[in-house]
Scaffold this motif. Structure first.
Motif, PDB file in Angstrom:
ATOM      1  N   MET A  14      61.501  47.010  58.189  1.00  0.00           N
ATOM      2  CA  MET A  14      62.352  47.345  59.185  1.00  0.00           C
ATOM      3  C   MET A  14      61.697  48.370  60.146  1.00  0.00           C
ATOM      4  N   PHE A  15      62.076  48.367  61.434  1.00  0.00           N
ATOM      5  CA  PHE A  15      61.377  49.166  62.239  1.00  0.00           C
ATOM      6  C   PHE A  15      62.481  50.082  62.743  1.00  0.00           C
ATOM      7  N   ASN A  16      62.061  51.128  63.593  1.00  0.00           N
ATOM      8  CA  ASN A  16      63.037  51.998  64.008  1.00  0.00           C
ATOM      9  C   ASN A  16      63.124  51.689  65.424  1.00  0.00           C
ATOM     10  N   SER A  17      63.998  52.104  66.121  1.00  0.00           N
ATOM     11  CA  SER A  17      64.475  51.353  67.710  1.00  0.00           C
ATOM     12  C   SER A  17      63.304  52.036  68.723  1.00  0.00           C
ATOM     13  N   GLU A  18      62.617  52.972  68.293  1.00  0.00           N
ATOM     14  CA  GLU A  18      61.711  53.688  69.172  1.00  0.00           C
ATOM     15  C   GLU A  18      60.421  52.706  69.002  1.00  0.00           C
ATOM     16  N   ASP A  19      60.091  52.440  67.895  1.00  0.00           N
ATOM     17  CA  ASP A  19      58.969  51.531  67.614  1.00  0.00           C
ATOM     18  C   ASP A  19      59.155  50.240  68.128  1.00  0.00           C
TER      19      ASP A  19
END
Length: 95
Positions: free
Chosen positions: A49-54
């Motif tokens: 999983m990646f956060n949207s900012e990343d």
């Protein structure tokens, strides 16, 4: 695009030498997570999983890097300068 076509870039980047350059691998991982259901046929949940900012930062950096690479390639072609340098490896003398 078929699932194997989507996996190809990820597998190429994961199996290649990174030499500290992991941007292409990270982009391929992000693209795989975004297409996870197509890749797995709706199977198990994606383990990455990646956060949207990343994701935004990574994709912006990738776009910038691609632009720089195109510019470098254009200059290399203009002055016949290849990645190995000014002198082709084929005519260099080895000790």
């Amino acid at each position: 695009m078929d699932p194997m076509g989507m996996l190809h870039p990820l597998l190429c980047h994961a199996s290649g030498l990174w030499k500290g350059k992991t941007l292409a691998l990270k982009v391929a991982l992000i693209e795989a997570t975004e297409n996870w259901e197509k890749l797995t046929g709706g199977g198990p949940p994606c383990p990455v999983m990646f956060n949207s900012e990343d994701i935004c930062e990574t994709m912006e950096l990738d776009a910038e890097q691609r632009g720089v690479n195109k510019t470098l390639e254009a200059y290399q072609n203009m002055i016949s300068f290849k990645p190995e340098g000014w002198c082709p490896l084929s005519i260099m003398r080895r000790p």
